[in-house]
Design a protein around this motif. Structure first.
Motif, PDB file in Angstrom:
ATOM      1  N   THR A  67       0.818  -1.214   0.000  1.00 47.43           N
ATOM      2  CA  THR A  67       0.000   0.000   0.000  1.00 47.43           C
ATOM      3  C   THR A  67       0.852   1.265   0.000  1.00 47.43           C
ATOM      4  OG1 THR A  67      -0.112   0.137   2.416  1.00 47.43           O
ATOM      5  CG2 THR A  67      -1.759  -1.248   1.311  1.00 47.43           C
ATOM      6  N   GLU A  70       2.520   1.804   3.260  1.00 52.00           N
ATOM      7  CA  GLU A  70       3.696   0.941   3.442  1.00 52.00           C
ATOM      8  C   GLU A  70       4.897   1.480   2.667  1.00 52.00           C
ATOM      9  OE1 GLU A  70       2.080  -3.520   4.225  1.00 52.00           O
ATOM     10  OE2 GLU A  70       1.563  -2.665   2.282  1.00 52.00           O
ATOM     11  N   PRO A 188      -3.846  -2.555   8.042  1.00 48.62           N
ATOM     12  CA  PRO A 188      -4.656  -3.087   6.939  1.00 48.62           C
ATOM     13  C   PRO A 188      -6.111  -2.644   6.969  1.00 48.62           C
ATOM     14  CG  PRO A 188      -4.088  -4.820   8.515  1.00 48.62           C
ATOM     15  CD  PRO A 188      -3.275  -3.628   8.869  1.00 48.62           C
ATOM     16  N   GLY A 192      -6.472  -1.425   3.355  1.00 52.35           N
ATOM     17  CA  GLY A 192      -5.802  -2.695   3.116  1.00 52.35           C
ATOM     18  C   GLY A 192      -6.762  -3.736   2.576  1.00 52.35           C
ATOM     19  N   SER A 193      -6.222  -4.852   2.094  1.00 51.57           N
ATOM     20  CA  SER A 193      -7.052  -5.921   1.543  1.00 51.57           C
ATOM     21  C   SER A 193      -7.758  -6.682   2.656  1.00 51.57           C
ATOM     22  CB  SER A 193      -6.187  -6.889   0.733  1.00 51.57           C
ATOM     23  OG  SER A 193      -5.311  -7.604   1.601  1.00 51.57           O
ATOM     24  N   SER A 196      -5.408  -9.109   4.319  1.00 53.52           N
ATOM     25  CA  SER A 196      -4.461  -8.437   5.220  1.00 53.52           C
ATOM     26  C   SER A 196      -5.106  -8.054   6.541  1.00 53.52           C
ATOM     27  CB  SER A 196      -3.888  -7.182   4.553  1.00 53.52           C
ATOM     28  OG  SER A 196      -3.061  -7.513   3.472  1.00 53.52           O
ATOM     29  N   GLN A 197      -6.406  -7.813   6.514  1.00 57.07           N
ATOM     30  CA  GLN A 197      -7.109  -7.399   7.730  1.00 57.07           C
ATOM     31  C   GLN A 197      -7.232  -8.523   8.750  1.00 57.07           C
ATOM     32  OE1 GLN A 197     -10.816  -5.635   6.434  1.00 57.07           O
ATOM     33  NE2 GLN A 197      -9.767  -3.997   5.341  1.00 57.07           N
ATOM     34  N   VAL A 204       1.365  -7.791  10.584  1.00 56.84           N
ATOM     35  CA  VAL A 204       1.372  -6.544   9.798  1.00 56.84           C
ATOM     36  C   VAL A 204       2.803  -6.056   9.615  1.00 56.84           C
ATOM     37  CG1 VAL A 204       0.741  -4.093   9.822  1.00 56.84           C
ATOM     38  CG2 VAL A 204      -0.952  -5.822  10.454  1.00 56.84           C
ATOM     39  N   TRP A 208       4.961  -6.024   6.081  1.00 50.64           N
ATOM     40  CA  TRP A 208       5.563  -4.777   5.587  1.00 50.64           C
ATOM     41  C   TRP A 208       7.054  -4.973   5.316  1.00 50.64           C
ATOM     42  CZ3 TRP A 208       9.556  -2.168   8.078  1.00 50.64           C
ATOM     43  CH2 TRP A 208       9.975  -0.994   7.431  1.00 50.64           C
TER      44      TRP A 208
END
Length: 549
Positions: A67, A70, A188, A192-193, A196-197, A204, A208
């Motif tokens: 992202t 990130e 996320p 975030g996707s 990813s959540q 996390v 990254w």
């Protein structure tokens, strides 16, 4: 162990169609049946079934987006290389100490001088505190790395950024309406996707680091033991991403490359090379949590980093864990009668606030009721909330938010603090909400199979469907009661039983209160477990539910 009514069961069996999937996936028909029953795989999606059995960490992580936040965090990290005043700020639970440890190890690869700080659970509480930020500003901190908190610490982190400090936040808690101004928040839940959540804070941070290109991939892979530990500790959903992370992390952990973690596991009677997620959840994680609950979480970070006298730190952790167990046991004895009388929200000034979350979790799990426990800490009352499946702890706290000083957490588990003068009002409102929460009554899917038909190799294959936990529960098996039925007491106090039912044998931990029910049962729901003892390997069938008509 629980009692289950026959009408709640949904019986499954190995079907002829499972033989084709078994051949395609090189697994046993029992595993193929589980792939079909639990996950919906069949001959039309063999490739996905294979991926579930053996998830590729590289493929899963590569598929995740890097992202904008990130990318910015990576630039700030790169810009600060060689900095001498870097501080990692963490939290006091296992995800907090694991992400603190990982952040310190990452930072030591890039910066000259790195320190870490975790607030005291009772004296300061959760989150980033303004008083600490003021000290960091006065000491001219160059870079502040915040893990497992920070997303909602608007004022404190905005003050840090305004003072010229670079602030990076790696968190997984749901954000509020605004984010800390000037801080870079890698979370996320902020653009975030969906996959990813599901990550814990340690996950996390590791994701990254993996995507940033700033660290050696092989060295970074050796840190996955921390991700496995934190993912299980925080009860994160075990989809493809987290299963891949935990599977690889368990491999690292079994190699005992982290001396403190290996020493802790060994001191608790575990064979590190054979450790599994149940061992972590039942033994290692509670011990690491005990430091933050009854002392300083820094102790657990020292164990994970291998600092100071590791064996001495481990012994202190084990001592604190025994104290936690003793306090929790006493609290449970006090609380059972109150919960049975219909109480949902209970506060007592005599209780140690640090052990309340574990006690609330057990009460919620065993009664199916929403439970809030609290204790005073100075002028503030700190509480923990647990709700059954189908409910949302954060939604409950949202409804009472006007009375709270602070709150946060996850769907099934959350914490809160309230000024003592508002407690009575809060208790009344929260009690009304929790009383209306009904546990979701679900059918239990069970594969009907006699224990004597399960082989050691088959159980090893079943373990490939794991790690088991949230969203990926361990498969359950059912067998009817057979005659003759005999109960053999186990343990010095006779709390446990070995049950002989026809040709089959089961272990009923804490089965003594259920003796009459066991004798008059219809059948058994069990889980197979591989047991290693004095160089021997055998299968144990652990009784999960006694089935009645």
């Amino acid at each position: 162990m629980n009692v289950c009514q026959l009408e709640r069961l949904s019986f499954k069996s190995v079907e002829p169609q499972d033989l084709e999937l078994a051949a395609s996936c090189s697994c046993s028909p029992v595993v193929a049946a589980l792939l079909r029953i639990k996950y919906g795989f069949d001959k039309s999606n063999v490739s996905k079934a294979r991926e579930w059995l053996d998830p590729s960490l590289k493929n899963v992580v590569d598929s995740l987006e890097f992202t904008e936040e990130e990318k910015l965090a990576a630039k700030v990290w790169e810009r600060n290389k060689g900095a001498r005043r870097v501080v990692v700020y963490g939290d006091y639970d296992v995800d907090g100490v694991s992400s603190t440890t990982l952040a310190v190890e990452l930072a030591l690869k890039s910066f000259t001088n790195v320190r870490y700080f975790i607030p005291h659970r009772h004296e300061q509480g959760y989150g980033v505190h303004k008083s600490v930020i003021r000290n960091l500003i006065s000491n001219q901190c160059d870079l502040l790395i915040v893990v497992d908190c920070g997303t909602k610490d608007i004022e404190a982190l905005s003050d840090a950024a305004k003072a010229g400090m670079d602030v990076l936040v790696f968190d997984h808690h749901v954000p509020g309406d605004v984010l800390p101004e000037g801080a870079i928040v890698v979370n996320p839940h902020v653009r975030g996707s969906t996959e990813s959540q599901t990550l814990c804070a340690t996950g996390v941070l590791w994701k990254w680091a993996s995507k940033s290109g700033l660290f050696d991939p092989d060295w970074l892979k050796s840190k996955l033991d921390l991700v496995a530990l934190a993912t299980i500790a925080d009860s994160m959903p075990l989809g493809l991403l987290n299963r891949a992370l935990v599977k690889e992390g368990m491999k690292v952990l079994r190699k005992q490359t982290r001396s403190g973690l290996g020493t802790l596991a060994s001191e608790m009677g575990l064979m590190v090379r054979l450790i599994d997620e149940d061992d972590l959840a039942m033994k290692v994680i509670p011990a690491l949590n005990a430091a933050g609950r009854l002392d300083l979480a820094e102790l657990s970070v020292k164990v994970l980093l291998g600092q100071d006298d590791v064996r001495l730190c481990v012994q202190k952790l084990i001592s604190l864990n025994r104290k936690r167990q003793y306090l929790s046991s006493n609290l449970l004895e006090q609380l059972w009668p109150l919960i049975e009388q219909g109480e949902h929200v209970v506060c007592d000034k005599r209780w140690p606030a640090g052990v309340l979350s574990g006690v609330a979790s057990r009460l919620c799990s065993e009664t199916g009721k929403a439970i809030a426990l609290a204790a005073p800490v100075g002028e503030t009352i700190r509480g923990t909330l647990r709700v059954p499946k189908g409910s949302d702890a954060l939604q409950v706290l949202t409804e009472v938010a006007p009375y709270l000083e602070a709150w946060g957490g996850h769907k099934f588990a959350a914490g809160f603090s309230v000024d003592a003068k508002y407690w009575d009002k809060l208790k009344d409102i929260m009690t009304g909400i929790l009383k209306d929460i009904e546990p979701v009554s679900e059918e239990l899917e069970v594969l009907e199979l006699s224990p004597s038909s399960l082989t050691l190799d088959e159980v090893r294959q079943i373990k490939k469907l794991g790690p088991f936990g949230v969203t990926n529960p361990a498969p359950l098996f059912f067998a009817k009661r057979e005659e003759p039925l005999t109960l053999f007491p186990l343990g010095r106090e006779g709390k446990h039983f070995r049950i002989k039912s026809g040709r089959d044998s089961y272990i009923a931990f804490n089965g003594a209160p259920y003796k009459d029910i066991i004798i008059n049962s219809y059948g058994w729901i069990y889980k197979p477990k591989i047991n290693y003892w004095q160089g021997n390997v055998k299968l144990d069938m652990l009784l999960e539910h006694v089935v009645q008509r």
